[in-house]
Structure formats: structure tokens, C-alpha cells
Enzyme design. Structure first.
Site, PDB file in Angstrom:
ATOM      1  N   ALA A   1     -23.849   2.951  -9.318  1.00 14.67           N
ATOM      2  CA  ALA A   1     -24.557   3.632  -8.224  1.00 14.67           C
ATOM      3  C   ALA A   1     -24.068   5.068  -8.064  1.00 14.67           C
ATOM      4  CB  ALA A   1     -24.363   2.848  -6.922  1.00 14.67           C
TER       5      ALA A   1
ATOM      6  N   ILE B   1     -11.600  -7.806  -2.681  1.00 10.11           N
ATOM      7  CA  ILE B   1     -11.998  -9.144  -2.226  1.00 10.11           C
ATOM      8  C   ILE B   1     -11.301  -9.521  -0.916  1.00 10.11           C
ATOM      9  CG2 ILE B   1     -12.478  -9.938  -4.574  1.00 10.11           C
ATOM     10  CD1 ILE B   1      -9.905 -11.725  -4.236  1.00 10.11           C
ATOM     11  N   ASP B   2     -10.278  -8.754  -0.542  1.00 17.74           N
ATOM     12  CA  ASP B   2      -9.533  -9.077   0.681  1.00 17.74           C
ATOM     13  C   ASP B   2     -10.287  -8.701   1.961  1.00 17.74           C
ATOM     14  OD1 ASP B   2      -7.476 -10.108  -0.794  1.00 17.74           O
ATOM     15  OD2 ASP B   2      -6.306  -8.261  -0.787  1.00 17.74           O
TER      16      ASP B   2
ATOM     17  N   GLY C   1      -5.353 -13.597  -0.774  1.00 10.91           N
ATOM     18  CA  GLY C   1      -5.139 -12.970   0.531  1.00 10.91           C
ATOM     19  C   GLY C   1      -3.645 -12.887   0.771  1.00 10.91           C
TER      20      GLY C   1
ATOM     21  N   ALA D   1     -14.137 -26.606   6.049  1.00  9.89           N
ATOM     22  CA  ALA D   1     -12.729 -27.025   5.973  1.00  9.89           C
ATOM     23  C   ALA D   1     -12.272 -27.638   7.297  1.00  9.89           C
ATOM     24  CB  ALA D   1     -11.861 -25.818   5.634  1.00  9.89           C
TER      25      ALA D   1
HETATM   26  O1  F6P Z   1      -6.874  -7.318  -4.403  1.00 14.71           O
HETATM   27  C1  F6P Z   1      -5.987  -7.941  -3.538  1.00 14.71           C
HETATM   28  C2  F6P Z   1      -5.568  -9.243  -4.098  1.00 14.71           C
HETATM   29  O2  F6P Z   1      -6.699  -9.945  -4.438  1.00 14.71           O
HETATM   30  C3  F6P Z   1      -4.696 -10.091  -3.182  1.00 14.71           C
HETATM   31  O3  F6P Z   1      -5.372 -10.978  -2.338  1.00 14.71           O
HETATM   32  C4  F6P Z   1      -3.805 -10.782  -4.183  1.00 14.71           C
HETATM   33  O4  F6P Z   1      -2.614 -11.182  -3.623  1.00 14.71           O
HETATM   34  C5  F6P Z   1      -3.587  -9.715  -5.184  1.00 14.71           C
HETATM   35  O5  F6P Z   1      -4.797  -9.033  -5.251  1.00 14.71           O
HETATM   36  C6  F6P Z   1      -3.110 -10.175  -6.501  1.00 14.71           C
HETATM   37  O6  F6P Z   1      -3.241  -9.170  -7.443  1.00 14.71           O
HETATM   38  P1  F6P Z   1      -2.192  -8.773  -8.559  1.00 14.71           P
HETATM   39  O7  F6P Z   1      -1.507 -10.022  -8.978  1.00 14.71           O
HETATM   40  O8  F6P Z   1      -3.058  -8.195  -9.609  1.00 14.71           O
HETATM   41  O9  F6P Z   1      -1.275  -7.791  -7.959  1.00 14.71           O
END
Ligand code: F6P
Length: 305
Positions: free
Chosen positions: A7, A112-113, A156, A172
Site C-alpha cells: 500500500a 500481533i500484540d 503476548g 474460553a
Molecule cells: O511481536 C511481539 C511478539 O509477538 C510477542 O508477543 C512475543 O513475545 C515476541 O513477539 C516474540 O518474538 P521474538 O521471539 O522474535 O523476539
């Protein structure tokens, strides 16, 4: 991220700008890994997970030397505007860099967080939610058929937005998030109470940031006498073809970011607020913590009775 790159590139090309892609994120800016981008170079990527530009966690950008190099490169390439696609780490770096350069910067929240202040939703969040939901629906079959408790760990590290939405939408019995610690004995009593009501299985969705989910699942088995298993969903949540919702947000955010730069705006992030595509200052976003919508947890708990 690919839908966002597409985009940004296409809207910028449409407006007559030259577009450069820095490969491996901040690393590419510091180490000169640059790729000219065009409408054609982003063909066929809207449906792909990950990023064609690649990315990396870049400790170098947290140092004075790294920031100075990044600022020098922006001047060298005569960059009129920088779009930063990422999460809180990327935006913190952008803020530090903004002290050393006049190059306008606009951030696009893509994590995604879903933990970026100033936007109700980030690019990728909906995809991760749907991936986790599809997996947990399958796990539920074993839980029900074998009368088992499942602790399902979702991503997360420090925030529970993903766990809360996944927990609500899989039905859940218990949702555990880092923001609101729950004592183990409270978890045991919810499960025992469910058993007394005739519920012999449960799905407990836990954000990875709550602590040791393996120890928790052993403690549940020991205290309730019910067979308990742990399932860690892991990195599958960070990949795969994006949902239509994530592609839509990527497209709108990409357009807005280019428009802001074209209008001469700088040092802000784009976002979605109450259904509208908006923007707020980078500093304001980085300085505040996005509140978790606790009503999601309350609703999930009512619906799980
Ligand atoms: O992008 C954030 C995240 O998805 C967290 O929720 C997770 O703990 C982390 O990335 C893990 O990423 P990495 O292992 O690549 O640092």
C-alpha cells in the site's frame, strides 16, 4: 506487513514519489541494504505473511552510533519521508532518531500484540486472532472428548490484547493476561465449580507473559484431579496469509501514512479510532500505555458459565 509495504509503495508511486525499501528494517538503514521499490516490485504480495523486505530486531539502533549512522543515511539518500512499519520498539527508535534528523517520519502500527497507544487495532492482530482461534477450536475437540483441561498459551510478552480477544472468541472458560494477575487457587475453584455444574473440560487461554504456563498446568492437574495439558501455539501466530481485515487496515494505514508525509506532517503514527483512520503524535503514542478493554474479559466470563 507485506500488504502494508504494497500500500505504501503503490500510493507513493501513484503520487509520483520515488520509493526505497530498507531491507531488514533499521538494520538496512544503518548498513545500507537498500532496494528501489516500484508498483511492480510489490506485485502478488498482498496475500503473503511476513515481509519481502525482511526484518530483524536491531540492537544497533538503540546505540548513539547506530542512530547517528541512520540519520546520516537518511541525508545521504535525500529521504523526504520515512515510513516505519512495526511495533513499540520500532517507534521508540523512530522517536530517538527524530532528535537527530529533520526527515519527517510516520509510523504504521503492525504487531500481533495490538499494544500501540493511539490505535484501536494494529495490522496483523486480526490474522493472529484468527490463527489462534482455528487452532484452539481443534484443541477443544480433544478437551471435550477426553474430559481434559487445556492451558493454551498464546503470544503476548507483556500485554493481553491477543489473549483476551482469542479467549472471548473461542469461548474460553478462563482467560489469563499479564495486566490482571489471577491467583492459582481462584483458577482451581473456577474449574471445580464448573465440574459441579457438569462441565468436565475447559480451555484456559493464557498470554505468555503471565509466567510459567507449564507449572500452572501441572498445578491445575494436581489440585483438581482433572487431566490437564499445555499447548503452546507459538510462532504460527506470527505468520500465514493475512485476513481480509488485516489487509484492509494495511491498505488504509499505508495510504494515510503517505498522505501525511505528502502534507508535510511528521513524527506521528497512523491509527484506527472509533472506526476512523486517524493519526496521533509519535511521542504521545510512545509515552502512553494502551488500556486493556476489561469488558472483553467480563463478557467472556459471563459467556463461559
Ligand atoms: O511481536 C511481539 C511478539 O509477538 C510477542 O508477543 C512475543 O513475545 C515476541 O513477539 C516474540 O518474538 P521474538 O521471539 O522474535 O523476539
Amino acid at each position: 506487513m507485506n500488504a502494508t509495504i504494497r500500500a505504501v509503495t503503490r500510493v507513493a508511486a501513484f503520487k509520483g514519489f520515488n520509493v526505497l525499501g530498507f531491507c531488514r528494517g533499521w538494520e538496512g538503514l544503518i548498513s545500507d541494504l537498500v532496494k528501489p521499490m516500484s508498483a511492480r516490485s510489490v506485485s502478488g504480495i498482498i496475500n503473503l505473511g511476513g515481509t519481502i523486505l525482511h526484518t530483524t530486531r536491531c540492537p544497533h539502533i538503540r546505540t548513539k552510533a547506530g542512530l547517528a549512522k541512520a540519520a546520516a543515511r537518511l541525508a545521504e539518500y535525500d529521504v523526504d519521508g520515512l515510513v516505519v512499519i512495526g511495533g513499540d520498539g520500532s517507534f521508540r527508535a523512530a522517536m530517538a532518531l527524530s532528535e537527530l534528523t529533520d526527515t519527517p517520519m510516520v509510523g504504521i502500527p503492525a504487531t500481533i500484540d495490538n499494544d500501540i497507544y493511539g490505535t484501536d487495532e494494529t495490522v496483523g492482530f486480526d490474522t493472529a486472532v484468527n490463527t489462534a482461534v482455528a487452532e484452539i477450536d481443534k484443541i477443544r475437540d480433544t478437551a471435550i472428548s477426553l474430559d481434559r483441561i487445556f492451558v493454551v498459551e498464546v503470544m503476548g510478552r507483556s500485554r493481553g490484547f491477543l489473549a483476551a480477544m482469542v479467549g472471548l472468541t473461542v469461548g474460553a472458560e478462563i482467560i489469563l493476561v499479564p495486566e490482571l494477575p489471577v491467583r492459582e487457587d481462584e483458577i482451581f475453584s473456577v474449574i471445580k465449580d464448573n465440574v459441579s455444574k457438569g462441565k468436565r473440560s475447559a480451555i484456559i487461554v493464557a498470554a505468555e507473559g503471565i509466567g510459567d504456563t507449564r507449572a500452572l498446568s501441572s498445578a491445575i492437574e494436581k489440585n483438581t484431579g482433572l487431566e490437564t495439558r499445555l499447548s503452546i501455539l507459538g510462532y504460527a501466530q506470527r505468520g500465514g496469509s493475512p485476513t481480509a481485515r488485516s489487509r484492509y487496515l494495511a491498505s488504509e494505514f499505508g495510504k494515510k501514512a503517505v498522505e501525511l508525509l505528502a502534507e508535510g506532517k511528521s513524527n506521528c503514527i497512523v491509527g484506527l479510532q472509533n472506526g476512523k483512520i486517524t493519526s496521533i503524535g509519535l511521542r504521545e503514542s510512545a509515552g502512553a500505555s494502551k488500556p486493556l478493554d476489561e469488558s472483553i474479559l467480563r463478557l467472556a466470563s459471563i459467556l463461559a458459565t
